[in-house]
Design an enzyme around this catalytic site. Structure first.
Site, PDB file in Angstrom:
ATOM      1  N   LYS A 244      -3.886  -9.738  -0.585  1.00  0.00           N
ATOM      2  CA  LYS A 244      -3.145  -9.511  -1.952  1.00  0.00           C
ATOM      3  C   LYS A 244      -1.867 -10.281  -2.085  1.00  0.00           C
ATOM      4  CE  LYS A 244       0.343  -6.489  -0.741  1.00  0.00           C
ATOM      5  NZ  LYS A 244       1.646  -6.889  -1.040  1.00  0.00           N
TER       6      LYS A 244
ATOM      7  N   LYS B 160       2.658 -12.152   4.358  1.00  0.00           N
ATOM      8  CA  LYS B 160       3.505 -12.158   3.181  1.00  0.00           C
ATOM      9  C   LYS B 160       4.757 -13.402   3.284  1.00  0.00           C
ATOM     10  CE  LYS B 160       3.605  -7.105   3.916  1.00  0.00           C
ATOM     11  NZ  LYS B 160       2.810  -7.014   2.704  1.00  0.00           N
TER      12      LYS B 160
ATOM     13  N   GLY C 200       0.783  -1.335   0.091  1.00  0.00           N
ATOM     14  CA  GLY C 200       0.061  -0.072   0.194  1.00  0.00           C
ATOM     15  C   GLY C 200       0.716   1.242   0.141  1.00  0.00           C
TER      16      GLY C 200
END
Length: 310
Positions: free
Chosen positions: A210, A272, A11
């Site tokens: 994402k 992640k 982001g």
């Protein structure tokens, strides 16, 4: 050596408002074009946290006016954010490419990501979205099919599930564009969450992480490397403690051990590392890199970042 790379933007690479995004994508695009200029094929994915929140809040506010504009499903909000972010990002990439005499087409692909209707995440939605509502308004929204939960005495908020991705619906289109040497912006905001019902794809009340969606895309288009960009140059264990240790390499075995030991925060580094490990595990020779945007080129060269391998 040229690599086929899925580059997942955090982001912080996109800004937090209209003006901030337009400025941020210029700097972001220069770093992406550095990789393209080296001969790498790059598919770009990105988050959408501030943008989808802004879209959702705008329609919530409109619903409270005399116009009574309906609130939008989360799937539609994600679709809108893909177009909004893609518009700025593809233009910034096109300009950065042309400034280096690289005449390479760039396009944003509105991307749907299939999730499993039986994913356990749907049983306990936990992801809060939008603004706070009174008990009376929350009861009305509940009758309309929204799931509302009280948030620390501040009112009620909508909550949605965060299921794992199982398929990228437009993966063949991504492959075709990539094979034609186009730069593709895809899986924005984790993708539009959809549930397969025969030939029909029904939008789901969900948001998809994402990084997980990027890992699934990288696997399905047979990428060589997944690069997950974040706010720190490397992954650390014992983060913020006296015995903090930054990691250059991370094997799958060590990744599993560190995850089990609770070294990575749920809302930041944990997904992640999990997504990166999932891609590295999917086939021998695949690698995942976690680093900051302006170090991506050095990371590919093995000079920085945390490399996750089998």
């Amino acid at each position: 050596m040229s690599k086929k790379i899925v580059l997942a933007l955090g982001g912080n690479a996109l800004g937090e408002d209209l003006a901030g995004q337009m400025q941020a994508v210029k700097q972001t695009s220069e770093a992406i074009v550095d990789l393209i200029a080296q001969g790498h094929q790059v598919v770009v994915t990105h988050g959408n946290g501030p943008q989808v929140g802004m879209i959702n809040l705008a329609f919530e506010a409109a619903a409270r006016t005399e116009a009574h504009t309906p609130m939008l499903p989360m799937s539609v909000c994600v679709a809108l954010s893909q177009g909004y972010i893609g518009y700025d990002l593809q233009n910034a990439l096109r300009e950065a490419l042309l400034s280096r005499n690289l005449d390479i087409p760039v396009a944003t692909l509105i991307t749907q990501v299939e999730v499993n209707a039986n994913d356990e995440a749907f049983l306990t939605p936990t992801k809060p979205i939008g603004s706070f509502f009174s008990r009376e308004d929350a009861e009305k929204l509940t009758r309309q099919g929204y799931i509302m939960k009280e948030d620390a005495g501040r009112g009620y908020r909508r909550v949605v599930a965060s299921p794992k991705p199982v398929d990228i619906i437009e993966k063949e289109t991504v492959k075709t564009m990539m094979n034609a040497c186009h730069v593709v912006i895809t899986v924005g905001g984790g993708g539009i969450p959809v549930i397969r019902e025969g030939d029909h794809l029904r939008g789901a009340s969900a948001v998809i992480d994402k990084d997980w969606a990027s890992a699934k895309l990288a696997e399905m288009i047979d990428a060589d490397m997944l690069i997950i960009l974040t706010a720190v140059e490397k992954v650390a264990i014992n983060f913020g403690k006296p015995d903090e240790q930054w990691l250059d390499m991370l094997s799958l075995r060590d990744a599993e051990r560190f995850i089990a030991e609770g070294h990575f925060a749920k809302g930041s580094m944990l997904p992640k590392v999990e997504a990166a490990a999932s891609f590295a595990r999917s086939r021998p020779g695949r690698q995942a890199l976690i680093t900051v945007l302006n170090k991506a080129r050095e990371g590919i060269e093995g000079k920085t970042g945390t490399l996750i391998t089998q």
